[in-house]
Design an enzyme around this catalytic site. Structure first.
Site, PDB file in Angstrom:
ATOM      1  N   ASP A 183       4.215   0.230  -3.682  1.00 27.33           N
ATOM      2  CA  ASP A 183       3.556  -0.912  -3.060  1.00 27.33           C
ATOM      3  C   ASP A 183       3.343  -0.460  -1.628  1.00 27.33           C
ATOM      4  O   ASP A 183       4.297  -0.366  -0.849  1.00 27.33           O
ATOM      5  CB  ASP A 183       4.452  -2.153  -3.100  1.00 27.33           C
ATOM      6  CG  ASP A 183       3.720  -3.365  -2.544  1.00 27.33           C
ATOM      7  OD1 ASP A 183       3.098  -3.243  -1.455  1.00 27.33           O
ATOM      8  OD2 ASP A 183       3.761  -4.425  -3.188  1.00 27.33           O
ATOM      9  N   HIS A 184       2.115  -0.142  -1.281  1.00 24.74           N
ATOM     10  CA  HIS A 184       1.924   0.574  -0.013  1.00 24.74           C
ATOM     11  C   HIS A 184       2.306  -0.275   1.199  1.00 24.74           C
ATOM     12  O   HIS A 184       2.530   0.255   2.276  1.00 24.74           O
ATOM     13  CB  HIS A 184       0.502   1.147   0.105  1.00 24.74           C
ATOM     14  CG  HIS A 184      -0.540   0.175   0.532  1.00 24.74           C
ATOM     15  ND1 HIS A 184      -1.150  -0.689  -0.340  1.00 24.74           N
ATOM     16  CD2 HIS A 184      -1.094  -0.078   1.746  1.00 24.74           C
ATOM     17  CE1 HIS A 184      -2.030  -1.426   0.326  1.00 24.74           C
ATOM     18  NE2 HIS A 184      -2.020  -1.085   1.596  1.00 24.74           N
ATOM     19  N   HIS A 212       1.956  -7.072  -2.680  1.00 26.57           N
ATOM     20  CA  HIS A 212       2.155  -6.974  -1.230  1.00 26.57           C
ATOM     21  C   HIS A 212       2.734  -8.261  -0.620  1.00 26.57           C
ATOM     22  O   HIS A 212       3.696  -8.222   0.140  1.00 26.57           O
ATOM     23  CB  HIS A 212       0.837  -6.672  -0.523  1.00 26.57           C
ATOM     24  CG  HIS A 212       0.073  -5.533  -1.121  1.00 26.57           C
ATOM     25  ND1 HIS A 212       0.690  -4.410  -1.613  1.00 26.57           N
ATOM     26  CD2 HIS A 212      -1.265  -5.329  -1.300  1.00 26.57           C
ATOM     27  CE1 HIS A 212      -0.236  -3.570  -2.074  1.00 26.57           C
ATOM     28  NE2 HIS A 212      -1.422  -4.103  -1.902  1.00 26.57           N
TER      29      HIS A 212
END
Ligand code: BG6
Length: 486
Positions: A173-174, A236
């Site tokens: 999950d950046h 996010h």
């Protein structure tokens, strides 16, 4: 705890993410001396390239996406030396043996990064296992989307789990790779004065906004099947909720942190279908002006009519002792007024105002954590306006400012993937998402989507360049809360 691998194998090596993020990130790690000198990187995708062709491709990507002050010819050349390439069609069993031959010995460790459509995860892990690229020394990174609901995400997780144990699976999950997101942990648990008020007694509501100005961006086939809830909230934004809401972990270690996040996801109040229309708003952008440019509406950009939401606002609750009764308002959308990700924490008003009738209105304190584009933390406090007012003292809300940009000026702002790729290469799972987290996230998301279907909810239109449909404003206003919009 860190255990670096000697090789990296990157699937989706010619894709958009690779060009914009992964290659520049790997280059930056290389340029900063963070990669072991011997680390080799094999790119793989369907394109029929050889090593030289891929190096040329990578050089062009770096040229396009690196800022000028990062482009050093010698450093680029030594980075490209690490690269090789093997064409592969992951849906074809015969693709894997040549791949294994190309990668060679994996006894020094191999990290695989699957930046491909999730439909290829199953053939990929099976194929990799069949040719010996899934043993104890191999770990795998998975890019989103990890499914589109609980059932499909379980399927993906089961498939991967047949080959890789959980401690060798790195789900990306950046947002967790962003400095400002990690800074939430520093802010909450590296300071003593937030914690005593960080609960339902001290906090009135939490607002999380992730607003974007971009639209479909050539991602129609993915985005139209996903929508804003799955694309942004299911991962996010829920990670942000978890970092704000979690209990203090005892140590900064992988399980301690992921355990606490998982507890938050499991505490999310599950919505019944009939509660969904009251607690969610969905929208879709029409044509309009964004940052002075005229843009098309979603349907026009897509080329057909669609009911996919490009905006969603949700009133969520974390049902535990700490957060009882505190709404978490989340909103995210494409083609909004400005690009902005921000968490606004509104504290309770003072219990009694001694200034009543003798000065300005007291605003409750607010803590603003701006994640992007700027990086700052602001605490809004009441202060006395200078002056000789006869009827009392006049108060005004003023910000206590901490600009992280200014405080750490001179420090390069890293791409989120730099952190994540380094951690994948070195085997630190702290900033990756554990299976139970993903599944708890989908459980909550599925209930919302079920409510949309049950109530036949369709997105409300909003002109591009605005903060979304007016119903999103009503969502908080009826609780007496106003979105923090500067
Ligand atoms: C991605 C979404 O995960 O995050 C995109 O698929 C979105 O739709 C992007 O634009 C936003 O990331 P960032 O880092 O620009 O906030």
């Amino acid at each position: 705890q860190r255990n670096p691998v000697a090789k990296l194998l990157l699937f989706g090596a010619t894709g958009d993410l690779a060009q914009r993020m992964l290659l520049p990130s790997l280059y930056n790690l290389h340029a900063d001396g963070l990669l072991a000198p011997g680390l080799t990187i094999t790119g793989s995708a369907r394109s029929d390239l050889d090593d030289a062709g891929y190096r040329k491709f990578a050089r062009e990507a770096l040229d396009h996406y690196l800022p000028d002050d990062r482009k050093q010819a010698k450093t680029i050349a030594s980075f490209l030396d690490r690269l090789s390439y093997q064409p592969a069609d992951l849906s074809d069993e015969k693709t894997y043996q040549p791949l294994a031959d190309k990668v060679g010995d994996v006894s020094g460790g191999l990290a695989i990064f699957l930046s491909t459509a999730p439909s290829l995860f199953e053939p990929a892990v099976k194929g990799l296992a069949a040719v010996g690229l899934a043993g104890d020394t191999v770990r795998i990174g998975l890019e989103k989307p990890l499914g589109y609901d609980l059932a499909s995400s379980r399927e993906i997780n089961d498939t991967v789990a047949r080959v890789f144990p959980e401690d060798r699976i790195f789900r990306i999950d950046h947002y967790l790779g962003k400095e400002t997101v990690q800074n939430i942990l520093a802010l909450r648990f590296g300071n003593s004065f937030f914690e005593p008020v960080w609960n339902a007694r001290g906090i009135d509501n939490v607002q999380i906004t992730v607003a974007e100005t971009v639209g479909l961006e050539d991602r129609a086939s993915y985005y139209d099947g996903a929508g804003a809830l799955r694309d942004m909230v299911a991962n996010h934004m829920l990670q942000l909720v978890a970092l704000i809401a979690m209990e203090p972990p005892a140590r900064f270690d992988t399980s301690a942190i992921r355990d606490e996040k998982a507890k938050v996801f499991r505490s999310l109040r599950q919505m019944k279908p009939e509660e969904v229309p009251h607690n969610t708003v969905i929208g879709q952008y029409l044509g309009g002006a964004v940052n002075g440019a005229i843009v098309k509406g979603y349907d026009e950009e897509l080329g057909r009519d669609s009911n996919t939401e490009t905006f969603v606002a949700v009133k969520a609750h974390v049902d535990n002792w700490r957060w009882q009764g505190v709404p978490f308002y989340l909103r995210t959308g494409k083609r909004m007024t400005a690009r902005r990700s921000e968490i606004a924490i509104q504290f309770k008003p003072v219990p009694h105002s001694m200034f009543a009738g003798r000065g300005g209105l007291l605003q409750p304190n607010m803590l603003i954590i701006r994640l992007q584009p700027e990086e700052y933390i602001q605490l809004l406090v009441m202060a006395k306006e200078p002056g000789l007012d006869r009827d009392g003292i006049r108060l005004r809300e003023v910000p206590l400012n901490l600009s992280l940009d200014a405080e750490f000026a001179g420090t390069r702002r890293r791409i989120a993937y730099e952190r994540l790729l380094l951690d994948l290469i070195e085997g630190d799972q702290t900033l990756f998402v554990r299976r139970d987290e993903v599944e708890a996230q989908w459980t909550w998301i599925d209930a919302i989507r079920a409510g949309w279907t049950a109530n036949d909810m369709k997105p409300k239109h909003y002109p591009a360049g605005t903060w979304g449909p007016s119903a999103a404003i009503a969502l908080t206003e009826r609780d007496g809360v106003t979105w923090q919009d500067d």
